[in-house]
Design a protein around this motif. Sequence first.
Motif, PDB file in Angstrom:
ATOM      1  N   LEU A  87      -3.207   7.307 -10.359  1.00 44.49           N
ATOM      2  CA  LEU A  87      -2.208   6.240 -10.254  1.00 44.49           C
ATOM      3  C   LEU A  87      -2.841   4.905 -10.622  1.00 44.49           C
ATOM      4  O   LEU A  87      -3.966   4.599 -10.198  1.00 44.49           O
ATOM      5  N   GLN A 110       4.013  13.269  -1.627  1.00 40.93           N
ATOM      6  CA  GLN A 110       3.234  12.714  -2.744  1.00 40.93           C
ATOM      7  C   GLN A 110       2.359  13.828  -3.304  1.00 40.93           C
ATOM      8  O   GLN A 110       1.357  14.200  -2.715  1.00 40.93           O
ATOM      9  N   ILE A 162       5.063   2.393  -3.588  1.00 44.80           N
ATOM     10  CA  ILE A 162       4.240   2.584  -2.393  1.00 44.80           C
ATOM     11  C   ILE A 162       4.731   1.678  -1.260  1.00 44.80           C
ATOM     12  O   ILE A 162       4.818   2.094  -0.106  1.00 44.80           O
ATOM     13  N   PHE A 175      -2.880   1.397  -9.787  1.00 46.50           N
ATOM     14  CA  PHE A 175      -2.436   0.521  -8.709  1.00 46.50           C
ATOM     15  C   PHE A 175      -2.232  -0.926  -9.153  1.00 46.50           C
ATOM     16  O   PHE A 175      -1.747  -1.739  -8.376  1.00 46.50           O
ATOM     17  N   ARG A 177       3.325   6.176   0.756  1.00 43.38           N
ATOM     18  CA  ARG A 177       3.117   7.262  -0.207  1.00 43.38           C
ATOM     19  C   ARG A 177       3.825   6.958  -1.523  1.00 43.38           C
ATOM     20  O   ARG A 177       4.811   6.224  -1.559  1.00 43.38           O
ATOM     21  N   TYR A 178       3.305   7.558  -2.578  1.00 43.43           N
ATOM     22  CA  TYR A 178       3.905   7.392  -3.907  1.00 43.43           C
ATOM     23  C   TYR A 178       4.850   8.570  -4.142  1.00 43.43           C
ATOM     24  O   TYR A 178       4.437   9.680  -4.495  1.00 43.43           O
ATOM     25  N   SER A 236      -2.091  12.771  -7.183  1.00 41.92           N
ATOM     26  CA  SER A 236      -3.267  12.209  -6.541  1.00 41.92           C
ATOM     27  C   SER A 236      -3.400  10.715  -6.852  1.00 41.92           C
ATOM     28  O   SER A 236      -3.052  10.251  -7.951  1.00 41.92           O
ATOM     29  N   ASN A 237      -3.910   9.958  -5.875  1.00 45.71           N
ATOM     30  CA  ASN A 237      -4.144   8.513  -6.072  1.00 45.71           C
ATOM     31  C   ASN A 237      -5.113   8.258  -7.221  1.00 45.71           C
ATOM     32  O   ASN A 237      -5.099   7.178  -7.828  1.00 45.71           O
ATOM     33  N   ARG A 238      -5.909   9.256  -7.515  1.00 47.69           N
ATOM     34  CA  ARG A 238      -6.888   9.123  -8.603  1.00 47.69           C
ATOM     35  C   ARG A 238      -6.209   8.887  -9.949  1.00 47.69           C
ATOM     36  O   ARG A 238      -6.779   8.265 -10.849  1.00 47.69           O
TER      37      ARG A 238
END
Length: 352
Positions: free
Chosen positions: A185, A178, A196, A187, A203-204, A181-183
């Motif tokens: 994405l 991945q 996910i 959700f 993980r993406y 960053s989750n920042r």
Amino acid sequence: MALLKVKFNQKKRVKLAQGLWLMNWFSVFAGILVFSMGLFLKIELRKRSEVMDNSESHFVPNSLILMGILSCAFNGFAGKICYDSLDPAKFAKWKPLLKPYLALCFVFNILIFFVALICFLMRGSLDSTLAHGLKNGMKFYRDTDTPGRCFMKKTIDMLQIEFKCCGNNGYKDWFEIQWISNRYLDFSSKEVKDRIKSNVDGRYLVDGVPFSCCNPSSPRPCIQYQVTNNSAHYSYDYQTEELNLWRRGCREALLSYYSGMMSSMGAVTLLVWLFEMSVMVGLRLLHTSLESISNPEDPECESEGWVLENNLKDTFKSALENLKKLGKFNQVQAEGAEGEEGGKTPAITTVS
């Protein structure tokens, strides 16, 4: 029979001393060159230390730097000896130091030969270092908000652009981590949630790569997302679109770059070693030719110089015998010390 036995008169001894003086100063410049190569290699390795797993790769530049410094010191000292050998009065003070100095020169030449070989043999260790370092660096690509890792994205991107490479072994390495960053994405999106949930580690993962993997020579705009999905792009087949992304992995690119550099430095170091060996042989001839002068008050008389007083076989046998004698001497000393300790009797005191 002496090895490389040569007859000298005063004129030949003077020419030998002058030639060696000049060669020693050339060797000083060669030492500066070796030092500079080691310093340059160390700087190049430090530039990309974030994608290298350990510091083993710095053994080569550190060794080159050390050999360069020692070469300048040894050859500068030898140049002074050769210059003073033109004057018998000045040369007399160097006579006791010449044998130990030549022994040190022999050890130094072994070390510099070893360093030259290491330059050619470090490819395997460097390959492993880069493989682990790049793999870890790619994992931290998304951690732009984490202290100590916030520059990893820039490092990897600049590396891929400069060396025209992608991933560790190839662009498909990015599919397995991945790197977004989750920042960034959403959700709340069903697609993000499904991706996910479909992954065991949560993980993406996408079949996409960072922009730095794009080849600017491609005639079409770079396709960096859904790379393996032919239906997502018009007139596209990812197996034939070789110009779209860099196909070569960064491990291979960096390995080729550094191993080529080290091989060139190894070749230069070998040439320096050959030059140092010739200087050492010449200094030995000068030393023995001056020592074997039959009449020191007549400097114009002839003398003989040699590299080894006996042939190689006899010299090797003599060295082995000396080592055996040294071993026996140490053994006798140890037994004597034990005997002294064993001979001691404890004092008995009686109290009346």
